[in-house]
Design a protein around this motif. Structure first.
Motif, PDB file in Angstrom:
ATOM      1  N   HIS A 228      22.226  20.551  36.449  1.00 48.51           N
ATOM      2  CA  HIS A 228      20.804  20.451  36.746  1.00 48.51           C
ATOM      3  C   HIS A 228      20.519  19.107  37.409  1.00 48.51           C
ATOM      4  CE1 HIS A 228      16.513  20.643  36.407  1.00 48.51           C
ATOM      5  NE2 HIS A 228      16.589  21.841  35.867  1.00 48.51           N
ATOM      6  N   VAL A 229      19.800  19.132  38.519  1.00 46.16           N
ATOM      7  CA  VAL A 229      19.517  17.875  39.220  1.00 46.16           C
ATOM      8  C   VAL A 229      18.620  16.954  38.404  1.00 46.16           C
ATOM      9  CG1 VAL A 229      19.788  18.733  41.574  1.00 46.16           C
ATOM     10  CG2 VAL A 229      17.558  18.880  40.472  1.00 46.16           C
ATOM     11  N   GLY A 230      17.876  17.512  37.448  1.00 43.56           N
ATOM     12  CA  GLY A 230      16.951  16.664  36.711  1.00 43.56           C
ATOM     13  C   GLY A 230      17.588  15.936  35.550  1.00 43.56           C
ATOM     14  N   SER A 231      18.373  16.628  34.757  1.00 41.36           N
ATOM     15  CA  SER A 231      18.796  16.051  33.483  1.00 41.36           C
ATOM     16  C   SER A 231      20.151  15.357  33.532  1.00 41.36           C
ATOM     17  CB  SER A 231      18.817  17.146  32.410  1.00 41.36           C
ATOM     18  OG  SER A 231      19.583  18.243  32.846  1.00 41.36           O
ATOM     19  N   THR A 232      20.931  15.576  34.592  1.00 41.68           N
ATOM     20  CA  THR A 232      22.262  14.997  34.625  1.00 41.68           C
ATOM     21  C   THR A 232      22.206  13.528  35.076  1.00 41.68           C
ATOM     22  OG1 THR A 232      22.987  17.192  35.303  1.00 41.68           O
ATOM     23  CG2 THR A 232      24.616  15.417  35.426  1.00 41.68           C
ATOM     24  N   PRO A 233      22.689  12.599  34.244  1.00 37.87           N
ATOM     25  CA  PRO A 233      22.645  11.184  34.639  1.00 37.87           C
ATOM     26  C   PRO A 233      23.433  10.947  35.928  1.00 37.87           C
ATOM     27  CG  PRO A 233      23.303  11.420  32.330  1.00 37.87           C
ATOM     28  CD  PRO A 233      23.308  12.788  32.927  1.00 37.87           C
ATOM     29  N   MET A 234      23.049   9.937  36.686  1.00 34.85           N
ATOM     30  CA  MET A 234      23.688   9.651  37.977  1.00 34.85           C
ATOM     31  C   MET A 234      25.205   9.546  37.835  1.00 34.85           C
ATOM     32  SD  MET A 234      21.093   9.660  40.025  1.00 34.85           S
ATOM     33  CE  MET A 234      21.834   9.183  41.589  1.00 34.85           C
TER      34      MET A 234
ATOM     35  N   LEU B  86      11.843  34.620  33.961  1.00 37.64           N
ATOM     36  CA  LEU B  86      13.004  35.513  33.901  1.00 37.64           C
ATOM     37  C   LEU B  86      13.911  35.369  35.119  1.00 37.64           C
ATOM     38  CD1 LEU B  86      11.249  38.747  32.531  1.00 37.64           C
ATOM     39  CD2 LEU B  86      12.816  37.243  31.274  1.00 37.64           C
ATOM     40  N   ASP B  87      13.487  34.613  36.129  1.00 38.85           N
ATOM     41  CA  ASP B  87      14.390  34.376  37.277  1.00 38.85           C
ATOM     42  C   ASP B  87      15.412  33.315  36.872  1.00 38.85           C
ATOM     43  OD1 ASP B  87      12.398  32.265  37.351  1.00 38.85           O
ATOM     44  OD2 ASP B  87      13.052  31.784  39.375  1.00 38.85           O
ATOM     45  N   THR B  88      16.534  33.309  37.557  1.00 40.25           N
ATOM     46  CA  THR B  88      17.583  32.324  37.250  1.00 40.25           C
ATOM     47  C   THR B  88      18.015  31.608  38.524  1.00 40.25           C
ATOM     48  OG1 THR B  88      19.626  33.584  37.674  1.00 40.25           O
ATOM     49  CG2 THR B  88      18.501  34.010  35.575  1.00 40.25           C
ATOM     50  N   GLN B  89      18.842  30.585  38.345  1.00 35.42           N
ATOM     51  CA  GLN B  89      19.500  29.941  39.472  1.00 35.42           C
ATOM     52  C   GLN B  89      20.498  30.916  40.099  1.00 35.42           C
ATOM     53  OE1 GLN B  89      19.638  27.140  41.278  1.00 35.42           O
ATOM     54  NE2 GLN B  89      17.807  26.247  40.343  1.00 35.42           N
ATOM     55  N   ILE B  90      21.023  30.565  41.251  1.00 36.25           N
ATOM     56  CA  ILE B  90      21.988  31.444  41.923  1.00 36.25           C
ATOM     57  C   ILE B  90      23.333  31.434  41.200  1.00 36.25           C
ATOM     58  CG2 ILE B  90      22.935  29.767  43.574  1.00 36.25           C
ATOM     59  CD1 ILE B  90      22.608  32.040  45.680  1.00 36.25           C
ATOM     60  N   ALA B  91      23.603  30.381  40.468  1.00 38.36           N
ATOM     61  CA  ALA B  91      24.804  30.317  39.622  1.00 38.36           C
ATOM     62  C   ALA B  91      24.346  29.650  38.334  1.00 38.36           C
ATOM     63  CB  ALA B  91      25.919  29.544  40.301  1.00 38.36           C
ATOM     64  N   GLY B  92      23.444  30.325  37.646  1.00 36.05           N
ATOM     65  CA  GLY B  92      22.791  29.725  36.488  1.00 36.05           C
ATOM     66  C   GLY B  92      23.251  30.331  35.177  1.00 36.05           C
ATOM     67  N   GLY B  93      22.526  29.966  34.118  1.00 39.63           N
ATOM     68  CA  GLY B  93      22.914  30.401  32.789  1.00 39.63           C
ATOM     69  C   GLY B  93      22.081  31.569  32.278  1.00 39.63           C
ATOM     70  N   ARG B  94      22.461  32.038  31.085  1.00 29.97           N
ATOM     71  CA  ARG B  94      21.819  33.218  30.504  1.00 29.97           C
ATOM     72  C   ARG B  94      20.528  32.906  29.764  1.00 29.97           C
ATOM     73  NH1 ARG B  94      26.434  36.764  27.500  1.00 29.97           N
ATOM     74  NH2 ARG B  94      27.600  37.387  29.348  1.00 29.97           N
ATOM     75  N   TYR B  95      20.277  31.607  29.499  1.00 24.38           N
ATOM     76  CA  TYR B  95      19.216  31.256  28.547  1.00 24.38           C
ATOM     77  C   TYR B  95      18.034  30.527  29.177  1.00 24.38           C
ATOM     78  CZ  TYR B  95      23.385  32.392  25.975  1.00 24.38           C
ATOM     79  OH  TYR B  95      24.501  33.057  25.541  1.00 24.38           O
ATOM     80  N   ASP B  96      18.319  29.813  30.251  1.00 28.45           N
ATOM     81  CA  ASP B  96      17.316  29.020  30.962  1.00 28.45           C
ATOM     82  C   ASP B  96      16.133  29.918  31.367  1.00 28.45           C
ATOM     83  OD1 ASP B  96      15.882  27.605  32.905  1.00 28.45           O
ATOM     84  OD2 ASP B  96      17.646  27.076  34.098  1.00 28.45           O
ATOM     85  N   ASP B 381      26.441  20.949  25.000  1.00 34.35           N
ATOM     86  CA  ASP B 381      26.852  19.841  25.874  1.00 34.35           C
ATOM     87  C   ASP B 381      25.837  19.504  26.969  1.00 34.35           C
ATOM     88  OD1 ASP B 381      29.263  19.534  24.491  1.00 34.35           O
ATOM     89  OD2 ASP B 381      30.307  20.955  25.803  1.00 34.35           O
ATOM     90  N   GLY B 382      24.651  20.089  26.867  1.00 35.19           N
ATOM     91  CA  GLY B 382      23.627  19.809  27.879  1.00 35.19           C
ATOM     92  C   GLY B 382      23.879  20.471  29.213  1.00 35.19           C
ATOM     93  N   ILE B 383      24.890  21.353  29.273  1.00 35.81           N
ATOM     94  CA  ILE B 383      25.236  21.981  30.560  1.00 35.81           C
ATOM     95  C   ILE B 383      24.245  23.086  30.909  1.00 35.81           C
ATOM     96  CG2 ILE B 383      26.965  23.413  31.734  1.00 35.81           C
ATOM     97  CD1 ILE B 383      29.079  21.885  30.056  1.00 35.81           C
ATOM     98  N   SER B 384      23.630  22.981  32.080  1.00 34.62           N
ATOM     99  CA  SER B 384      22.683  23.991  32.541  1.00 34.62           C
ATOM    100  C   SER B 384      22.728  24.049  34.062  1.00 34.62           C
ATOM    101  CB  SER B 384      21.286  23.645  32.055  1.00 34.62           C
ATOM    102  OG  SER B 384      20.375  24.652  32.429  1.00 34.62           O
ATOM    103  N   HIS B 385      22.076  25.029  34.634  1.00 33.00           N
ATOM    104  CA  HIS B 385      22.211  25.301  36.075  1.00 33.00           C
ATOM    105  C   HIS B 385      23.701  25.361  36.399  1.00 33.00           C
ATOM    106  CE1 HIS B 385      17.893  24.287  37.552  1.00 33.00           C
ATOM    107  NE2 HIS B 385      17.914  25.011  36.458  1.00 33.00           N
ATOM    108  N   ASN B 386      24.388  26.047  35.544  1.00 30.95           N
ATOM    109  CA  ASN B 386      25.832  26.212  35.636  1.00 30.95           C
ATOM    110  C   ASN B 386      26.105  27.485  34.847  1.00 30.95           C
ATOM    111  OD1 ASN B 386      28.692  26.045  34.739  1.00 30.95           O
ATOM    112  ND2 ASN B 386      28.632  24.018  35.654  1.00 30.95           N
ATOM    113  N   GLU B 387      27.050  28.290  35.322  1.00 31.52           N
ATOM    114  CA  GLU B 387      27.260  29.580  34.654  1.00 31.52           C
ATOM    115  C   GLU B 387      27.771  29.418  33.228  1.00 31.52           C
ATOM    116  OE1 GLU B 387      28.442  33.084  36.549  1.00 31.52           O
ATOM    117  OE2 GLU B 387      28.288  32.268  38.576  1.00 31.52           O
ATOM    118  N   SER B 388      28.332  28.273  32.908  1.00 33.17           N
ATOM    119  CA  SER B 388      28.822  28.109  31.544  1.00 33.17           C
ATOM    120  C   SER B 388      27.756  27.583  30.583  1.00 33.17           C
ATOM    121  CB  SER B 388      30.080  27.248  31.523  1.00 33.17           C
ATOM    122  OG  SER B 388      29.940  26.137  32.348  1.00 33.17           O
TER     123      SER B 388
END
Lengths: 413, 413
Positions: A228-234, B86-96, B381-388
């Motif tokens: 995510h462009v917002g939450s990921t530290p530089m 309910l829309d997602t990123q193009i390679a996003g997650g299931r919960y966002d 792990d704070g990972i989002s806007h990522n398929e994992s």
């Protein structure tokens, strides 16, 4: 005109073929959009083959799609070849490449008109994907002819939609059987619009190219990570777009630092994915290159570019891989052929000047395997790779006459 | 549990809806690819509407496609609304986004199970194009609801293939008749995965957001000129890609210069044309933004960004036009609603912490027209806007229970 019985082409006939070409794959604003191995390129190839056969030529296609139209000689000797390309940029001009191939056709038609036989065969070559607009690297088929690229490498090249060079050759009917290169050429001549402003500015009809600007290019792929462009530290981001942008900026800086001596740094292409707002791109591809008339300086610039690629990847915390690298332009053209061109021009009363080419041409690669010469003709304001690229019949004919007579002299050697 | 007769959701039922959503528009690597108003988004919308109707709700769609599923109250008062996207990123997650909408549905189902009537109506809202992955700017429908964007502006937005927001609403059957905004909401609650690592790291089940990072973004278009990359001198080029790359680099520099205070500078998107080797790009579009928890600092960063845009255009000798600009995140959430959330959590025995959001949410815009609160739940792990992107039933249920009881309290006010 007496000493060598000089002859001249039919300028109007030449121009009618250029106009016909302009109808095939036109652009939006008066120019061209005829990418290599596209449907329109196939139509143009078919048209060229039909013209060549009408002119009595035997047509051969090699395994990377290059068309050789051969007018036989009295003896079965290595041929004198005239070549260039029929593919265009995606928003390119009507003359870039096209004029050179059709000048070759016009040379053959002129010899036919006059019933002139030559000792050596004369061939007209149309090389595949000179522009590199569809498949990178550019000057693909002439590179393969010179042994720079293998046939397998060329066939595996992919365009932006995932179509391969090999499959597109097959689809368009231009996957020929002839081996690529490996046969001697007696001489190679190429005629091309200058794509620079010098001849136009000086009202000089013909430039005889003695040497090219040395050019070094890199196609780089960068691998980062979606986040995510917002939450990921530089310091935790791996933004492939950022890395690629730094490379674009660096290539320009390297060019600017040699601006005084006409050095250049370029970037023409950047692709990244997913390329959507809000998500850090995990992939990018960028094409960058540097050019200088002094080969050693160009080499230094290339080393700086390679360092900049590594630095940019480090700064953006991504992995960078150079997936294609190319170097050309350091070739010197053949003094004997240059002499023939000067003699022909002088006898025709056509003024010429020597010049360097800033731009890659098929002639560069061919010069590695055959004596080669490159002729430039004027190009309005030097504008090229732009739909408003322009030249005229009057400005083009003197160069084609010089070509004709030089080829004729060489083919009787 | 006694003081307010606290109730709890059915976690397994909630999770079954999340799993069903995961099947609609799946990505390549276990995540999602469900762009706003795509075919898969339509299927998901239809599924949500069916569930809402089964739960006895009246469904209304407004003119920017936002779906409001309303459970009536005893009195016809302004509703308490629970919303997300309910829309997602193009390679996003299931919960966002998804988790927030389906949590709203689960709240209604739970009230139904127990036959609980409320004084005020409760609505679940699903906002269109929160991600901004298909149409820029992001948080489009909630922005329109808050009066930031007009309906005409939203309808005219184009995706990369030239399809408009308005035409895609119509095509998918979600061009509703209801006016956009202009009606009072008693309160707005949003539940969202954190998309940052704090809750996960601290094993904290619920974050109560008090404030957002201020964010300022720009969508910039650059206009240069096609020319040959080889022959055009550095000072005559108008390379739109070069200008855009300088803007990407500048946004990152601005972010890095505030790295110590968690400031950020971003670029997620760059498009240029023709984007082919050998030709100088005459057009580029780039999306850049800056963020900081301190609103004044963010404002300074935005001013630096605007200066960098102008400087980059000048350096690259191109024209730059800011075609969209957005600011959000400076909103403060409603202290009364924050209090309700804290009370519910405390009575449920769920630990919470206050936090700031680094990321834009529909809640930001809605907070401009209604008392608003935002709840975060853990995200691995704070990972989002990522398929994992990952979270679990166990980590999500406490937050939804807090939401349920706060909404119930507010709806009976």
């Amino acid at each position: 005109m007496e000493r060598r019985n000089l002859i001249e082409i039919d300028g109007k006939r030449l121009w009618s073929t250029v106009l016909r070409s302009s109808e095939i794959g036109p652009g939006k604003r008066g120019g061209m959009r005829r990418l290599a191995l596209s449907d329109s390129d196939k139509i143009m190839r078919d048209q060229f083959v039909a013209w060549a056969k009408e002119a009595g030529c035997t047509v051969t296609v090699d395994q990377v799609g290059t068309i050789f139209a051969r007018r036989k000689g009295r003896e079965d000797l290595p041929p004198v070849v005239i070549g260039s390309h029929l593919d265009t940029q995606i928003a390119g001009g009507r003359y870039d490449g096209v004029l050179g191939v059709l000048a070759g056709l016009e040379v053959i038609r002129t010899l036919n008109d006059r019933g002139i036989e030559t000792k050596r065969p004369i061939e007209v070559a149309s090389w595949t994907n000179e522009e590199g607009a569809r498949f990178t690297p550019a000057m693909t088929a002439s590179g393969a002819f010179a042994g720079v690229y293998s046939v397998d490498y060329v066939h595996a090249l992919k365009d932006d939609d995932g179509f391969t060079f090999g499959a597109e050759l097959k689809r368009t009917g231009y996957l020929g059987a002839a081996p690529v290169g490996g046969r001697p050429l007696d001489a190679y001549f190429e005629l091309h619009i200058e794509q620079g402003p010098i001849l136009d500015r000086e009202h000089m009809p013909v430039g005889i190219v003695t040497k090219g600007y040395a050019s070094h290019g890199r196609l780089v792929e960068l691998f980062g990570e979606n986040a995510h462009v917002g939450s990921t530290p530089m310091n935790e981001r791996k933004n492939a777009l950022y890395g690629a942008s730094l490379m674009v900026a660096a290539a320009h800086e390297i060019g600017w630092s040699r601006h005084a001596t006409e050095g250049k740094g370029n970037a023409s292409r950047l692709v990244c994915t997913p390329n959507k707002f809000g998500i850090i791109p995990d992939f990018a591809q960028v094409a960058i290159d540097v050019r200088h008339k002094d080969a050693a300086e160009a080499q230094t610039m290339a080393a700086e570019l390679d360092k900049a690629i590594a630095d940019a990847a480090k700064k953006a915390n991504v992995e960078a891989k150079v997936v294609a690298a190319w170097s050309f332009g350091n070739e010197r053209f053949d003094p004997e052929l240059v002499g023939l061109l000067k003699d022909a021009a002088s006898e025709l009363g056509v003024p010429t000047r020597e010049m360097m080419s800033q731009i890659g041409h098929d002639a560069y690669y061919v010069s590695r395997v055959a004596p080669t010469a490159l002729i430039f003709t004027p190009c309005k304001d030097g504008i090229s790779h732009n739909e408003s690229e322009h030249t005229t019949l009057e400005d083009s004919v003197p160069g084609v006459n010089v070509l004709l007579n030089a080829v004729l002299a060489r083919a009787n050697r």
